[in-house]
Design a protein around this motif. Structure first.
Motif, mmCIF file in Angstrom:
data_model
loop_
_atom_site.group_PDB
_atom_site.id
_atom_site.type_symbol
_atom_site.label_atom_id
_atom_site.label_comp_id
_atom_site.label_asym_id
_atom_site.label_seq_id
_atom_site.Cartn_x
_atom_site.Cartn_y
_atom_site.Cartn_z
ATOM 1 N N THR A 39 0.856 -1.186 0.000
ATOM 2 C CA THR A 39 0.000 0.000 0.000
ATOM 3 C C THR A 39 0.891 1.233 0.000
ATOM 4 N N GLU A 161 -2.448 -4.820 9.203
ATOM 5 C CA GLU A 161 -3.337 -4.583 8.070
ATOM 6 C C GLU A 161 -4.087 -5.879 7.828
ATOM 7 N N ALA A 162 -5.348 -5.919 8.267
ATOM 8 C CA ALA A 162 -6.096 -7.172 8.213
ATOM 9 C C ALA A 162 -6.159 -7.682 6.775
ATOM 10 N N GLY A 163 -5.869 -8.953 6.604
ATOM 11 C CA GLY A 163 -6.032 -9.568 5.291
ATOM 12 C C GLY A 163 -4.856 -9.361 4.364
ATOM 13 N N ASN A 164 -3.830 -8.637 4.790
ATOM 14 C CA ASN A 164 -2.634 -8.482 3.956
ATOM 15 C C ASN A 164 -1.895 -9.799 3.914
ATOM 16 N N ILE A 165 -1.722 -10.343 2.707
ATOM 17 C CA ILE A 165 -1.186 -11.691 2.584
ATOM 18 C C ILE A 165 0.241 -11.785 3.098
ATOM 19 N N ASN A 168 0.399 -11.937 6.860
ATOM 20 C CA ASN A 168 -0.059 -13.226 7.344
ATOM 21 C C ASN A 168 1.001 -14.301 7.163
ATOM 22 N N LEU A 185 -2.731 -10.744 16.573
ATOM 23 C CA LEU A 185 -3.571 -9.621 16.984
ATOM 24 C C LEU A 185 -3.677 -8.663 15.804
ATOM 25 N N GLN A 186 -4.910 -8.282 15.474
ATOM 26 C CA GLN A 186 -5.107 -7.337 14.375
ATOM 27 C C GLN A 186 -5.182 -5.926 14.946
ATOM 28 N N ASP A 188 -4.920 -1.485 13.651
ATOM 29 C CA ASP A 188 -5.064 -0.593 12.502
ATOM 30 C C ASP A 188 -3.871 0.357 12.460
ATOM 31 N N ILE A 189 -3.004 0.145 11.486
ATOM 32 C CA ILE A 189 -1.762 0.912 11.401
ATOM 33 C C ILE A 189 -2.014 2.416 11.293
ATOM 34 N N ASN A 190 -3.171 2.796 10.729
ATOM 35 C CA ASN A 190 -3.418 4.217 10.510
ATOM 36 C C ASN A 190 -3.810 4.957 11.773
#
Ligand SMILES: Nc1ncnc2c1ncn2[C@@H]1O[C@H](COP(=O)(O)OP(=O)(O)OP(=O)(O)O)[C@@H](O)[C@H]1O
Ligand SMILES: Nc1ncnc2c1ncn2[C@@H]1O[C@H](COP(=O)(O)OP(=O)(O)OP(=O)(O)O)[C@@H](O)[C@H]1O
Ligand SMILES: [Mg+2]
Ligand SMILES: [Mg+2]
Lengths: 313, 261, 346, 261, 346
Positions: A39, A161-165, A168, A185-186, A188-190
């Motif tokens: 991103t 970043e949830a779902g970032n391959i 993971n 643990l998820q 939010d980087i922002n």
């Protein structure tokens, strides 16, 4: 910068690259499109970009860097590069299936493609020239192993970043290398406040956690704060570097940072594409060119710190 | 009554895109007089009112307030010249309470400097009594205006204009939604304000309302002026006939009765 | 808030204290907050400990500051999609000035405040001048700021973050104001919580007790009607945009002084959390109705749910699912009440 | 005229939260008769109309249509029983064009199956002529209703109800915003519809409008019924006096004239 | 679209063809699109080549399909924040059924269609039953779906993506319908472009020429007024939510069949792009006004700008800045026109 008739470079990993190039450049300027799945503003991919643009500047190659985390739109960016008729494409393959058609089209159109970062096992099948980099899972595995060596038993892997391959894969790799209990643990980087608060909450809830693996230097700094805030004794390790992390390593707050040397993942492909065009050289002999991982800890942090500061480590 | 009319309109015109809503209309509003604007639906009455109130800017012609030519950029400018208006639409903010609507734009405050707060007690009391004077007995001035009945809502706007009107009071069909009693009260207010020396512009479809209070009658049709009459020149019946465009309500009334069993 | 009038009107049914309460826009969110609070207090151990409270209050505080400002703007009938990124922009301006140009932190803060206000006024001015919906205009500013954040940061530092605030001159005093902690019962609470309370109280007073607040409701409820009675619609809306920008500066300053580094893509996506917190707090998306306290409570719900899920130790793969269900439950539980309010309202 | 009234209302009540808008009101609407609902502002007239039209559901009492007790869940159900209504507010969708508003909910279509499209040509022509019949001569039926003048807008709603009204026609202050001519036309329509055997409910504040066409007069005050009068029992003057709650417009008129110079 | 009436009315000024045009909501976006198109055609070489056209049409197509559906919903006065994630959810359902359970692709597609419609109807039902704003309700579904996508994917596959569609039974025929290419002038165009055109035309016809379209305008413009004249508001709105869900399924199917793999976090954030495209295309956020063609053109602007910036080889650090300026320019250039429309409109 394009001079130097005696282009007798071997296909070694000698990547200093000044003044290389061939006199008989077939079509004049070389233009290379680098297309990643990072991103915009991602710390890791920023270094890759710096590597690619530095190489471009030094070799007289025009480098266009673009990125999109959505596999579909990354594929569209590859299509875009093909229709622009660029002289080479460098693409990261976190999601090889989605890129298959686009990469194959590029190869069919006679554009040399080099894959970087992940996707090494599919690279050759798609017709790519070479692969530079390493599976994220391998880096994760080694990080996990190193934590294990440090005598840790329970690991918290923070995905920002949830779902970032890629993230993971790092955590999955860490799980494999660590062996002990690993939870993810998820966050939010922002939202830095949220990052710190959630790590703190997780540490307060599960007091057995004795190691935190951050996948981003910003998260690492928050993790250090959270560890202090939760009065936990957990050690913090991280991927990638920034000035704060090098400081924290010196201070002993961060155990080590995984350094994938991703600068090379940006730099080397440009060199390789230039060599390929000017001299039909290839690198790696069908095997991926591995760039890392290296580790930055107290022993070598002083040396690396200044590179991190300028965005090349 | 005075040499200098409060407002003078000279050949004013206004178009919305290609739609000509008003064309070459002239009239005057003098202190202590009521100018009635009459006309069919869609004749351009509200458009004229909006030009006077600063909601629309006229495209052509001249608008003079106390002899000075003006082109209002906003309703605030008209208000600052003492022109208060009750519009046919645009009247109130439905989600706001009655008292907040009443004082909107002219809120009373107490305290000084950065600590000037709304004087809510006074605002509520004033609102309640101003509405009661119009014959509207509200349950609660905290009620959002959107929940009032059509006539109650209209009365909020009228009461506000009467309360803040300084020199000119413009009323666009104020009595349309009102009950017999309320309409009577409003007309009496109009007469009182006129006697206090205000200039009044009254739009109405009811000749029974226009005739008793009006001093001058401006007739509009399809955006154009059909002429202006002084009260002396025109009787109720003639006025009604003019407003109806020749037809007569009385004849109609006979017809209506005739068809009954 | 309001004292009942001498209600002896035969047209009023039951005394209606309940109905009176129900009319307050924030009631729904308050009930929702109670629900979430009770739930996690029972389900988890740590949620009610002072450490726990400090954590979720901390999480809610910066969100809350922004949500309150955004709520004012929404009551005024406008959106600001650039609010989230602006928190990062202001932090970046402060950080670049302080660390690269060696400015005193206070001076840098002042400069970034001026910058924030300029962006806010520009937003407002564009919206009012062009007549375009604020959704579109501030989307433009959002994208532009996002690009600027990344572009300028990379230009100046070669990386995607600016760090090193701690060594800047004036850091200690500025940090004390924006990023220190205070201790209650042995637990450190961040000062941002106080800022949040302060902003909420101030916004509430302005909204309910001042002329400006009255105008805010009016321009959001019906701009033409407000204009017709002489409310300065232009100035009011521009001021509201500037207020949002000011809040973004406040949050940006809190963040940069607390974390001492700022990433270029920080803040992206948060603008919708602000809007969501405001809507949970009872703001109408169409404007003209809402409350500052409600927005603050909306942020609190967010913070409690976010941290509560962590305390409950639920698998964080399903985090968003829990959060979604939580939010829906929080707004649904008082649905009967709200509908009643709707019924009374129109 | 017929044994079975079209609509019978028995002790109906309706509250909005704690606000009691209507309490124990009874009346009947018979075929071929006009029931006038009269009363002050905020008396509950529109609330009663909304109950009859299916917009509100009554809280207490009974509503019988053709002898069957009903509780409308939606206006659609009322429409399906042939009850067409012109509301005081809720009248039109401002952003939609005139003809789309006119036919909203009863759009004419051509074609079959999935290819049933709006018959726009017919819709436009019908709209134009229906409005022309009311004395409204529109520039353009594609114009959004929001740009029409208050009276024009009202006429769109009235023309629609007249066009689609099958058994009962309910009109809530239809003539309030109308010009003298248009009001006359609407009253003539009401008389005609009555003579065709429709039952009519008419809300108005104008005794001059109510008296000629009404057969039965229901007087409301503060949500309660003040009683129902047959036409034979009450003259125009008495009706006016009752509507004004004792005051009299004529007296007021004298007063207004008296204060003039 | 409309033929001028025999306008010999003295109250009409100039013949007003311009004003008539201006009333169409999509005109603004059309001009904006022309501007963007002309700009990049001049500035870059490849933008106008068939390869270039194919690329930006491709980029715009899936966005366009969703934007059109979302525009219908917005005309109907509602939002759907879950639309973006739903494209990923449907793709995941299809992929999991086809690759893990070995279903025939067609069967899997049918199942995911049923799933999508269920979500759409649930959204609509919740919004109408609870009376909560759709912003909040669909936010709940958004978060829930986001959580489900991640949770289920990780549960089933252990990673965050599902791949391997190519080997599923029935892939070839389904792929032909949703993900094949057709060749014009030697360049391959994706079939999703045709779907986009088809959806736009269908939506336009429905909106302008059918009873349902009339009802859509009415429920968005004024739901109480629509209810009062007998429009089935409930059914209309639920149908609109279902339409959006259908479009999400279509896009999800196109994606999964073309890329043969799907990532769990795909689609997040796209919902706002849909709304933005619709608003650029002339939809009012408050409902009751808008056009399907406009939304499609809004998506086109997006696609052209996004790819055009790449063709122009501008530094991608500033990408968002360019995009923001581009969008603002595209909407500002026709501002004079639009304002004129506003003036005529109300
Ligand atoms: N914004 C607008 N755009 C287009 N046409 C408009 C606009 N505003 C008003 N009109 C037209 O201008 C004409 C005059 O409108 P206006 O409201 O002044 O009439 P009016 O005399 O007040 O009628 P009424 O007695 O029904 O209130 C109407 O035919 C209306 O359709
Ligand atoms: N949704 C609501 N909430 C609270 N009060 C309401 C609501 N709707 C109506 N009312 C109240 O009910 C009373 C009756 O209103 P209604 O509209 O029936 O009066 P009306 O007789 O039609 O008056 P008018 O002649 O002014 O139109 C009013 O006092 C109004 O304030
Ligand atoms: Mg008018
Ligand atoms: Mg009424």
């Amino acid at each position: 910068a394009c001079s130097g008739p005696t282009a007798t470079n071997t296909d070694s990993t000698n990547a200093d690259g000044t003044g290389t190039g061939a006199a008989q450049a077939p079509t004049g300027d070389l233009r290379v499109a680098v297309i990643s799945h990072g991103t915009a503003g991602d710390a890791f991919w920023n270094v890759v970009k710096n590597g690619a643009t530095d190489a471009g500047r030094q070799l007289g190659v025009t480098v266009d860097y673009n990125s999109d985390g959505d596999p579909g739109r990354q594929a569209t960016l590859v299509d875009n590069a093909v229709s622009q008729g660029v002289g080479g494409i460098v693409v990261s393959m976190a999601n090889p299936d989605a890129l298959k058609t686009s990469v194959e089209n590029a190869v069919k159109a006679g554009i040399p493609v080099i894959t970087i970062n992940s996707g090494s096992e599919r690279s050759a099948a798609f017709g790519a020239l070479a692969h530079v980099g390493q599976e994220e899972s391998v880096a994760g595995e080694q990080a996990g192993a190193k934590l294990r060596e440090a005598g840790k038993a329970t690991l918290l892997c923070v995905i920002h970043e949830a779902g970032n391959i890629g993230l993971n894969q790092r955590c999955d790799g860490a799980r494999a290398g660590f062996g002990g209990t690993v939870s993810t643990l998820q966050v939010d980087i922002n939202n830095p406040t949220d990052v710190e608060a959630r790590i703190k909450g997780a540490l307060q809830t599960d007091t057995s956690v004795d190691a935190v693996l951050a996948l981003n230097p910003q998260v690492a700094v928050s993790a250090v704060n959270a560890v202090k805030g939760a009065s936990s004794a957990a050690a913090v390790a991280t991927f990638d570097l920034n000035a704060d992390v090098t400081g924290a390593i010196k201070a002993g707050d961060v155990l080590f940072a995984v350094d994938q040397q991703q600068y090379e993942q940006g730099y080397l492909p440009i060199v390789m594409l230039k060599l390929y065009r000017d001299n039909a050289n290839t690198v790696g002999g069908g095997k991926p060119v591995l760039t890392g991982p290296g580790f930055v800890d107290r022993s070598n942090v002083d040396e690396v710190a200044e590179y991190a500061e300028r965005g090349t480590r | 009554m005075s040499d200098q009319p409060l407002i003078e309109v000279r050949g004013v015109g206004k178009a919305h895109g290609s739609v000509v809503a008003l064309h070459d209309v002239s009239t005057t509003v003098a202190a202590g007089e009521v100018t009635c604007v009459l006309g069919d639906n869609g004749a351009g009455k509200s458009t004229l009112i909006k030009v006077l109130a600063g909601v629309h800017r006229h495209d052509s012609g001249e608008l003079l307030v106390s002899g000075e030519p003006v082109r209002f950029g906003s309703p605030r400018e008209a208000l600052d010249l003492g022109i208060a208006t009750v519009h046919q639409d645009l009247a109130v903010v439905p989600l706001m309470s009655v008292w907040r609507n009443f004082f909107l734009g002219s809120e009373p405050t107490t305290g000084v400097g950065p600590f000037r707060f709304l004087d809510r007690r006074r605002a509520r009391a004033t609102t309640r009594s101003a509405l009661a004077d119009l014959g509207i007995d509200l349950r609660d001035v905290e009620q959002p205006v959107g929940t009032l009945s059509g006539g109650e809502r209209q009365c909020v706007a009228i009461a506000r204009a009467i309360h803040f009107g300084a020199k000119v009071l413009i009323l666009d069909e104020p009595t349309a939604a009102l009950g017999v009693k309320q309409a009577g009260v409003v007309l009496r207010y109009v007469a009182q304000a006129r006697d206090r020396g205000l200039g009044i512009v009254l739009v109405t479809h009811n000749p029974h309302h226009a005739h008793p209070v009006g001093d001058r009658f401006l007739l509009l049709k399809r955006g154009r002026s059909l002429g202006s009459h002084e009260k002396a020149d025109i009787g109720l019946d003639e006025l009604t006939r003019q407003m109806a465009g020749g037809a007569e309500l009385e004849a109609l009334e006979h017809e209506l009765r005739g068809t009954t069993g | 808030m309001t004292t009942a009038p001498p209600a002896t009107d035969e047209r009023l049914g039951s005394p209606g204290l309940l109905d009176r309460l129900v009319l307050r826009p924030e009631i729904g969110s308050l009930l929702g907050a109670l629900l979430v609070f009770a739930f996690f207090s029972v389900v988890t151990e740590r949620f009610l400990s002072t450490g726990g409270v400090a954590t979720w209050l901390d999480d809610a505080s910066t969100l809350g500051i922004m949500a309150v400002a955004v709520a004012l703007l929404m009551v005024g009938g406008e959106f600001d999609l650039s609010a989230g990124v602006l928190t990062a922009s202001t932090a970046l301006v402060t950080a670049i000035l302080a660390t690269r140009l060696g400015w005193n932190v206070w001076l840098a803060l002042l400069a970034s405040l001026a910058f924030a206000l300029a962006v806010g006024v520009l937003n407002g001015w564009l919206v009012m001048r062009t007549g375009l919906p604020s959704f579109i205009v501030t989307l433009g500013t959002f994208l532009a700021l996002q690009g600027l954040n990344l572009g300028v940061t990379r230009l100046v530092t070669g990386t995607v973050q600016v760090s090193g605030m701690r060594s800047a001159e004036g850091y200690a005093s500025a940090g004390f104001l924006f990023a220190s902690t205070f201790t209650i019962g042995g637990t450190a609470f961040y000062v941002s919580i106080l800022w949040w309370v302060l902003v909420t109280v101030a916004a509430s007073v302005v909204l309910l007790r001042t002329r400006f607040g009255n105008w805010t409701f009016a321009v959001g409820g019906s701009a033409p009607a407000a204009r017709a009675v002489g409310v300065p619609v232009f100035r009011t809306k521009v001021a509201l945009f500037a207020t949002t920008a000011f809040a973004a500066w406040l949050v940006g300053s809190i963040n940069i002084l607390r974390f001492t580094s700022v990433q270029a893509n920080q803040g992206i996506g948060l603008e919708f959390q602000y809007i969501i917190a405001a809507v949970i707090g009872g703001c109408l998306l169409t404007g003209g109705f809402g409350s500052a306290v409600g927005a603050a409570v909306g942020a609190l719900i967010f913070g409690m749910a976010r941290q509560g899920i962590v305390y409950a130790n639920w698998n964080s793969d399903w985090f968003q699912l829990f959060l979604g269900v939580m939010l829906l439950a929080a707004v649904l539980v008082n649905n009967a009440l709200r509908r009643r309010a709707e019924r009374v309202r129109r």
